[in-house]
Scaffold this active site. Structure first.
Site, short mmCIF file in Angstrom:
data_model
loop_
_atom_site.label_atom_id
_atom_site.label_comp_id
_atom_site.label_asym_id
_atom_site.label_seq_id
_atom_site.Cartn_x
_atom_site.Cartn_y
_atom_site.Cartn_z
NE ARG A 105 -2.61 1.13 3.58
CZ ARG A 105 -3.47 1.13 4.60
NH1 ARG A 105 -4.76 1.03 4.36
NH2 ARG A 105 -3.02 1.22 5.84
N GLY A 107 -0.76 5.03 -1.28
CA GLY A 107 -1.74 6.03 -0.88
C GLY A 107 -3.08 5.46 -0.48
CG HIS A 109 -6.62 7.66 -3.38
ND1 HIS A 109 -7.78 8.39 -3.43
CD2 HIS A 109 -5.80 8.32 -2.54
CE1 HIS A 109 -7.66 9.47 -2.68
NE2 HIS A 109 -6.46 9.45 -2.12
CB ALA A 176 4.15 9.37 -5.89
CE1 TYR A 485 -9.07 7.07 -11.53
CE2 TYR A 485 -10.55 7.33 -13.39
CZ TYR A 485 -9.69 7.88 -12.46
OH TYR A 485 -9.44 9.23 -12.46
#
Length: 544
Positions: A105, A107, A109, A176, A485
């Site tokens: 992991r 960030g 998101h 990042a 996504y």
């Protein structure tokens, strides 16, 4: 090897249960860490088990999608937050030795939670302690450690120069490494391409614990980690990137319309005009439902991919269309350009706001442009439970097709759903589809992002977004998707045992097109036993 007594004692002090009550895999992993670690006392300070008082706060620290913050969500057996590279090597070795899967992991998101959720026993390697960013203004380069957020990258650059930037994403809390590894980009995409297009070296640890740079990993693996999902191949330690020139003054703009006005006509034109504009301008289209009497937002407030709190549903709603973006120059030049190339947009002086590059970053991160720079160092964000999907549009959608989208948007409660259409063209058109794993280059007009906020059992919201996605099928064929996504509706790997090429191709070809085949070949060489795996990781050909 002799077990370090200090390591065991430190765990005993932090635990309310004995090791004998822990799962066998859990015990074996911890015992391996104590035997193998060069400094058992140091690593004990960065290891958290469910019985540790800090475990939950560490787990939730960068958990961004509240859809995966429930009592039923599977949790890691152990969380490790390394502070040096040797600790990462030890974790990889012990996870392999004890047959525990590992998730990485940055960030947090990722839309399906693959970096911190798994149905099989796993250890979470959370990189947030390794987040140094070193900027060299003279060379126009930066070294970015794997755990840095985009906000920390932007902060480090702005602290040294107001004339340099980096073409990464909008949201400051995004990791990042996840963004670069998945082919991410932001407001500078039409001028400078992807973040990964501007990476010239990297350091990573492979499945055998070796630390590799570009030279030692070879060009195939270096190609794969820049857009092919770096966590499929190893643990990224750092990136070396080229910084790009930005002007002293930029212009941020927003033009708002409703579908009762001429919004549909303007969106229809935008599809063909925006990708052909000069590289210095980029225009996105943000779409959501609002109350008909809603007060328009100030032009400086700009929608992000993950913005929009829910409000009380109201039957009297409409669809709001916001044309928003940036120009690498002053607003007088932008207004002249828009009057010549896109007069139908109706851009006026009051729709524009001049700002520095870093102020633009703050605006699109939903900060006030006058906020102090250290606001970018905040690692938490506006969190909601959501489901999102993506698509890429190659031919303009007809006005009838657009009206069908509006019909579906208006069915939802105000500001609980949104779409964001991101224009391509410019530099994105100039780079070969096979230059990096990210293939959505020439011929792509724009990326389509759609998101719904979830509530309760989420059945209605999930049915809505899947229905919208199904409706779009004839307008976006052949269907593709954006790997950053991630979307399990496209298909998943087997959690245990091998995954066939055919099974993985169902989602892999949508993300990477024909580049998926090369990614599989690289994976087969770099990680033949498929240690670095998740529901949508690149599989090796071994065992098929």
């Amino acid at each position: 090897m002799k077990i370090a007594v200090s390591f065991i004692l430190s765990f005993a002090l932090l635990s309310t249960v004995s090791w004998a009550l822990l799962p066998q895999t859990h015990q074996g992993f911890l015992q391996c860490l104590s035997r193998v670690s060069p400094n058992a006392k140091a690593i004990s300070k960065v290891v958290y088990t469910p019985s540790n008082s800090s475990y939950t706060s560490i787990l939730k620290k960068t958990l961004q999608n509240l859809r995966f913050d429930t009592p039923q969500t599977p949790k890691p057996l152990v969380i490790v937050t390394p502070v040096d590279e040797s600790q990462i090597q030890t974790v990889i070795y012990c996870a392999r030795k004890t047959n525990i899967q590992m998730r990485i992991r940055g960030g947090g998101h990722d839309f399906e939670g693959v970096s911190y959720v798994s149905e099989v026993p796993f250890v979470l390697l959370d990189m947030f302690n390794l987040r140094q960013v070193v900027v060299d203004v003279v060379a126009k380069t930066a070294l970015i450690q794997a755990g840095a957020t985009l906000g920390e990258v932007y902060y480090a650059i702005a602290s040294k120069s107001n004339a340099l930037g980096f073409p990464a994403g909008f949201w400051s809390t995004v990791g990042a490494t996840g963004l670069i590894g998945g082919g991410g980009y932001g407001i500078l995409r039409r001028k400078y391409g992807l973040a990964a297009d501007n990476v010239f070296d990297a350091r990573m640890i492979d499945v055998n614990g070796r630390i590799l740079d570009r030279k030692s990993m070879g060009e195939d693996l270096f190609w794969a980690i820049r857009g092919g999902g770096a966590s499929s191949f190893g643990v990224i330690l750092s990136w070396k990137v080229n910084l790009v020139d930005v002007p002293e003054v930029m212009t941020v703009f927003q033009v708002e319309k409703k579908i009762e006005e001429d919004a549909t006509d303007v969106v229809y034109l935008w599809q063909s005009i925006a990708p052909k504009l000069p590289k210095d301008v980029e225009i996105r289209v943000a779409i959501d439902s609002v109350k008909k009497d809603a007060v328009p937002e100030p032009s400086k407030t700009v929608l992000s991919d993950e913005s929009g709190p829910s409000v009380t549903p109201d039957q009297s709603t409409t669809v709001r269309i916001r044309f928003l973006g940036t120009y690498l120059g002053r607003k007088d030049a932008l207004l002249a350009l828009m009057q010549k190339s896109f007069p139908e947009l109706g851009m006026k002086n009051e729709n524009c706001q001049e700002a520095s590059y870093i102020q633009t970053v703050l605006i699109f991160g939903l900060f006030n442009p006058t906020s102090p720079l250290d606001a970018l160092l905040e690692r938490t964000s506006f969190k909601i439970p959501f489901k999102a999907k993506s698509d890429f549009v190659k031919q303009p959608i007809s006005k009838q097709g657009l009206n069908g989208i509006w019909d579906r948007i208006i069915q939802t409660a105000p500001q609980t759903t949104n779409m964001l259409l991101t224009s391509y063209g410019g530099r994105m058109d100039e780079i070969s589809e096979s230059a990096l794993p990210f293939p959505h280059r020439a011929g792509t007009l724009y990326k389509m992002y759609m998101r719904t906020q979830l509530s309760g059992d989420a059945k209605e919201e999930l049915a809505w977004i899947r229905g919208l996605y199904s409706y779009l099928t004839p307008y976006t064929a052949p269907r593709t998707a954006y790997s950053n996504y991630n979307d399990f509706d496209l298909g998943v790997n087997n959690l245990r045992g091998p995954t066939s090429y055919e099974q993985a191709s169902r989602w892999g070809k949508k993300y990477y097109k024909n580049n998926f085949d090369r990614l599989v070949r690289v994976k087969t060489t770099a990680d033949p036993t498929n240690f670095f795996r998740n529901e949508q990781s690149i599989p090796p050909l071994v065992g098929i």
